[in-house]
Motif scaffolding. Sequence first.
Motif, PDB file in Angstrom:
ATOM      1  N   ASP A 233       0.165  13.940  -0.930  1.00 48.78           N
ATOM      2  CA  ASP A 233       1.228  13.577   0.007  1.00 48.78           C
ATOM      3  C   ASP A 233       0.777  14.043   1.383  1.00 48.78           C
ATOM      4  O   ASP A 233       0.822  15.225   1.703  1.00 48.78           O
ATOM      5  CB  ASP A 233       2.539  14.257  -0.412  1.00 48.78           C
ATOM      6  N   LEU A 234       0.306  13.105   2.205  1.00 49.02           N
ATOM      7  CA  LEU A 234      -0.184  13.440   3.540  1.00 49.02           C
ATOM      8  C   LEU A 234       0.862  13.027   4.564  1.00 49.02           C
ATOM      9  O   LEU A 234       0.958  11.868   4.957  1.00 49.02           O
ATOM     10  CB  LEU A 234      -1.517  12.744   3.827  1.00 49.02           C
ATOM     11  N   LYS A 235       1.694  13.990   4.952  1.00 47.77           N
ATOM     12  CA  LYS A 235       2.757  13.760   5.937  1.00 47.77           C
ATOM     13  C   LYS A 235       3.642  12.576   5.547  1.00 47.77           C
ATOM     14  O   LYS A 235       3.954  11.709   6.352  1.00 47.77           O
ATOM     15  CB  LYS A 235       2.163  13.564   7.329  1.00 47.77           C
TER      16      LYS A 235
ATOM     17  N   GLU B 103      -6.883  15.529   8.022  1.00 45.68           N
ATOM     18  CA  GLU B 103      -6.215  14.946   9.188  1.00 45.68           C
ATOM     19  C   GLU B 103      -6.737  13.545   9.462  1.00 45.68           C
ATOM     20  O   GLU B 103      -5.965  12.646   9.797  1.00 45.68           O
ATOM     21  CB  GLU B 103      -6.442  15.847  10.407  1.00 45.68           C
ATOM     22  N   ARG B 104      -8.044  13.365   9.289  1.00 40.95           N
ATOM     23  CA  ARG B 104      -8.646  12.048   9.510  1.00 40.95           C
ATOM     24  C   ARG B 104      -8.102  11.046   8.479  1.00 40.95           C
ATOM     25  O   ARG B 104      -7.774   9.902   8.817  1.00 40.95           O
ATOM     26  CB  ARG B 104     -10.163  12.160   9.383  1.00 40.95           C
ATOM     27  N   LEU B 105      -7.983  11.472   7.235  1.00 35.36           N
ATOM     28  CA  LEU B 105      -7.433  10.602   6.198  1.00 35.36           C
ATOM     29  C   LEU B 105      -5.993  10.207   6.521  1.00 35.36           C
ATOM     30  O   LEU B 105      -5.597   9.045   6.357  1.00 35.36           O
ATOM     31  CB  LEU B 105      -7.474  11.294   4.831  1.00 35.36           C
ATOM     32  N   GLN B 106      -5.211  11.177   6.999  1.00 35.34           N
ATOM     33  CA  GLN B 106      -3.812  10.895   7.319  1.00 35.34           C
ATOM     34  C   GLN B 106      -3.701   9.882   8.450  1.00 35.34           C
ATOM     35  O   GLN B 106      -2.870   8.965   8.401  1.00 35.34           O
ATOM     36  CB  GLN B 106      -3.101  12.203   7.690  1.00 35.34           C
ATOM     37  N   VAL B 107      -4.556  10.017   9.464  1.00 34.56           N
ATOM     38  CA  VAL B 107      -4.529   9.095  10.597  1.00 34.56           C
ATOM     39  C   VAL B 107      -4.916   7.684  10.147  1.00 34.56           C
ATOM     40  O   VAL B 107      -4.268   6.697  10.514  1.00 34.56           O
ATOM     41  CB  VAL B 107      -5.471   9.587  11.717  1.00 34.56           C
ATOM     42  N   ILE B 108      -5.985   7.588   9.346  1.00 36.04           N
ATOM     43  CA  ILE B 108      -6.443   6.272   8.876  1.00 36.04           C
ATOM     44  C   ILE B 108      -5.375   5.615   8.004  1.00 36.04           C
ATOM     45  O   ILE B 108      -5.076   4.419   8.156  1.00 36.04           O
ATOM     46  CB  ILE B 108      -7.768   6.406   8.107  1.00 36.04           C
ATOM     47  N   ALA B 109      -4.785   6.383   7.094  1.00 37.08           N
ATOM     48  CA  ALA B 109      -3.737   5.835   6.230  1.00 37.08           C
ATOM     49  C   ALA B 109      -2.526   5.404   7.046  1.00 37.08           C
ATOM     50  O   ALA B 109      -1.936   4.348   6.795  1.00 37.08           O
ATOM     51  CB  ALA B 109      -3.330   6.863   5.175  1.00 37.08           C
ATOM     52  N   SER B 110      -2.167   6.203   8.036  1.00 38.63           N
ATOM     53  CA  SER B 110      -1.017   5.887   8.878  1.00 38.63           C
ATOM     54  C   SER B 110      -1.250   4.604   9.667  1.00 38.63           C
ATOM     55  O   SER B 110      -0.353   3.756   9.792  1.00 38.63           O
ATOM     56  CB  SER B 110      -0.722   7.046   9.832  1.00 38.63           C
ATOM     57  N   GLU B 111      -2.480   4.444  10.191  1.00 37.42           N
ATOM     58  CA  GLU B 111      -2.798   3.225  10.938  1.00 37.42           C
ATOM     59  C   GLU B 111      -2.748   2.007  10.033  1.00 37.42           C
ATOM     60  O   GLU B 111      -2.311   0.927  10.456  1.00 37.42           O
ATOM     61  CB  GLU B 111      -4.186   3.360  11.569  1.00 37.42           C
ATOM     62  N   ARG B 112      -3.182   2.162   8.802  1.00 37.62           N
ATOM     63  CA  ARG B 112      -3.211   1.026   7.876  1.00 37.62           C
ATOM     64  C   ARG B 112      -1.800   0.672   7.397  1.00 37.62           C
ATOM     65  O   ARG B 112      -1.447  -0.504   7.293  1.00 37.62           O
ATOM     66  CB  ARG B 112      -4.098   1.353   6.675  1.00 37.62           C
ATOM     67  N   ILE B 113      -0.999   1.670   7.132  1.00 38.46           N
ATOM     68  CA  ILE B 113       0.334   1.425   6.588  1.00 38.46           C
ATOM     69  C   ILE B 113       1.308   1.025   7.686  1.00 38.46           C
ATOM     70  O   ILE B 113       2.200   0.201   7.473  1.00 38.46           O
ATOM     71  CB  ILE B 113       0.847   2.663   5.819  1.00 38.46           C
ATOM     72  N   GLY B 114       1.135   1.585   8.877  1.00 43.34           N
ATOM     73  CA  GLY B 114       2.033   1.256   9.967  1.00 43.34           C
ATOM     74  C   GLY B 114       3.314   2.064   9.901  1.00 43.34           C
ATOM     75  O   GLY B 114       3.427   3.051   9.172  1.00 43.34           O
TER      76      GLY B 114
ATOM     77  N   ILE C  17       0.843  -1.199   0.000  1.00 44.23           N
ATOM     78  CA  ILE C  17       0.000   0.000   0.000  1.00 44.23           C
ATOM     79  C   ILE C  17       0.878   1.250   0.000  1.00 44.23           C
ATOM     80  O   ILE C  17       0.616   2.215  -0.728  1.00 44.23           O
ATOM     81  CB  ILE C  17      -0.957   0.000   1.206  1.00 44.23           C
ATOM     82  N   LEU C  18       1.938   1.254   0.816  1.00 44.81           N
ATOM     83  CA  LEU C  18       2.836   2.406   0.847  1.00 44.81           C
ATOM     84  C   LEU C  18       3.518   2.582  -0.503  1.00 44.81           C
ATOM     85  O   LEU C  18       3.677   3.712  -0.996  1.00 44.81           O
ATOM     86  CB  LEU C  18       3.879   2.230   1.951  1.00 44.81           C
ATOM     87  N   ARG C  19       3.900   1.507  -1.121  1.00 46.30           N
ATOM     88  CA  ARG C  19       4.575   1.583  -2.419  1.00 46.30           C
ATOM     89  C   ARG C  19       3.636   2.086  -3.511  1.00 46.30           C
ATOM     90  O   ARG C  19       4.006   2.939  -4.327  1.00 46.30           O
ATOM     91  CB  ARG C  19       5.119   0.199  -2.785  1.00 46.30           C
ATOM     92  N   GLU C  20       2.408   1.568  -3.554  1.00 47.89           N
ATOM     93  CA  GLU C  20       1.465   1.915  -4.618  1.00 47.89           C
ATOM     94  C   GLU C  20       0.627   3.143  -4.292  1.00 47.89           C
ATOM     95  O   GLU C  20       0.174   3.851  -5.199  1.00 47.89           O
ATOM     96  CB  GLU C  20       0.542   0.729  -4.892  1.00 47.89           C
ATOM     97  N   GLY C  21       0.381   3.393  -3.007  1.00 43.07           N
ATOM     98  CA  GLY C  21      -0.483   4.502  -2.594  1.00 43.07           C
ATOM     99  C   GLY C  21      -1.738   3.998  -1.896  1.00 43.07           C
ATOM    100  O   GLY C  21      -2.302   2.971  -2.286  1.00 43.07           O
ATOM    101  N   PHE C  22      -2.149   4.699  -0.844  1.00 45.08           N
ATOM    102  CA  PHE C  22      -3.380   4.386  -0.110  1.00 45.08           C
ATOM    103  C   PHE C  22      -4.557   4.949  -0.911  1.00 45.08           C
ATOM    104  O   PHE C  22      -4.656   6.158  -1.137  1.00 45.08           O
ATOM    105  CB  PHE C  22      -3.318   5.040   1.280  1.00 45.08           C
ATOM    106  N   ARG C  23      -5.442   4.078  -1.356  1.00 45.45           N
ATOM    107  CA  ARG C  23      -6.494   4.470  -2.292  1.00 45.45           C
ATOM    108  C   ARG C  23      -7.780   4.851  -1.564  1.00 45.45           C
ATOM    109  O   ARG C  23      -8.295   4.081  -0.747  1.00 45.45           O
ATOM    110  CB  ARG C  23      -6.770   3.348  -3.293  1.00 45.45           C
ATOM    111  N   VAL C  24      -8.280   6.037  -1.878  1.00 48.98           N
ATOM    112  CA  VAL C  24      -9.519   6.562  -1.301  1.00 48.98           C
ATOM    113  C   VAL C  24     -10.506   6.824  -2.434  1.00 48.98           C
ATOM    114  O   VAL C  24     -10.178   7.517  -3.403  1.00 48.98           O
ATOM    115  CB  VAL C  24      -9.269   7.865  -0.521  1.00 48.98           C
TER     116      VAL C  24
END
Length: 448
Positions: free
Chosen positions: A264-266, A365-376, A216-223
């Motif tokens: 690019d979210l953080k 901010e919510r998107l960044q938190v969710i993506a961060s939790e998923r990617i680790g 997911i980090l390599r390809e991108g978190f898809r929304v």
Amino acid sequence: MTSQPEPTIFALASAPGRAGVAVVRISGTGAGRVLDFMAAPRPEPRRAVGRAIRHPEGGTVLDRGVVLWFPSPKSFTGEDVVELHLHGGRAVVQAVLAALTVLPGLRLAEPGEFARRAFEAGKLDLAEVEGLADLIDAETEGQRRQALAQATGALSGLYEGWRASVIDALAYVEAGLDFSDEADIGEKTFAEARSIIGVLVPAVNHHLDDGHRGEILREGFRVALTGPPNAGKSSLLNALARRDAAIVSAEAGTTRDVIEVRLDLKGLPVIVSDTAGFREAAGDIEREGMRRSLAVAQAADLVLWLTDATGPRTTMPAELAAVADRTLLVLNKVDLLSGGSAPVLPDDMVPLSVKSGEGVADLVERLQVIASERIGHPGETVLTQVRHRRLVELARDSLVAFLQGASDDVELRAEDLRRAADALGRITGRVDVEDVLDQIFGRFCIGK
């Protein structure tokens, strides 16, 4: 009969187009001759020296730049390598490339050919090559860190360590075969092998059970932006992209195809897709748009269901029931409500107004938190390629077969371990990987 040496290759190693500096790389047995004919004398190895770059026929000065000489084997490719650092004008670069074609034994490099020669010379293993390709393609800080770790051997070290353990276990099994007439020795060596693999399998399972974070980090978190027509999906896409990426109109059904923007979210790559609105009455084109929207939503890591605050539709259509567990409800146009405040909402629903900007930052901010939790944590050693995952799964299955198989079928158990070692070796290229080489090196630009 002696084999002919590989041709000397050259290419522009920096980005094409107008630039302050352009780098031309030459690799092969004829690289030193390029210096002799075009920028003599050869400088000391790995020392940058200013030189006039001359045409090999007639000596016309093409540019004045910096030359570097990397004699074999201490170079990127393991061959003799020369770098010409030129002024980055198109005419300068074209003149130097044209001059190189005059020298016998030189040709333009194929895409990824420098990296392939580095692999064949043992300078890089296959996993490091793939990490290098990802590093070149990295767009965010998270992608850069992950790719750099892989390019510098983090994944290779992990897989080679596992492979070494499997080979140790295989040695015990084969020792048992050598002493098959002595039952006690055979039982002890087989028990040692099973002890090694019994420790390894949980580690491999933990590595596989990662939620595809590295990929997911390599390809991108898809929304996926979904919702009824005129809920403001295209306007929200434009607000997130900070540009007019999608057409916005009061006419329902304006969006017919999927439009993507990359954010690019953080340091985390997020791909947001605007999709056609879901409604019952629609023409053929809109129905096709909804079919594509459904496909995008099903493939997304997060689905935003956007609805109009003046007539909220919080119940998603039945087609999206399968993605309800990864859906975030968003209430748009709260500025049109009486008093400008949102009604009572579900706990996880996000109110905002794309028009006024209210709540958009909170959503980001919510998107960044969710993506961060998923990617680790980006620093962890995780799977990044589908190819790696399939081979690790194959190795795991073979190791499980070894543990569960009958111990008296020693030859079959040894074959289980050989298959596991072979699968892990294919990740780094220690065993035959000819079938994937063209695909991997074809990802590179010509100068790499």
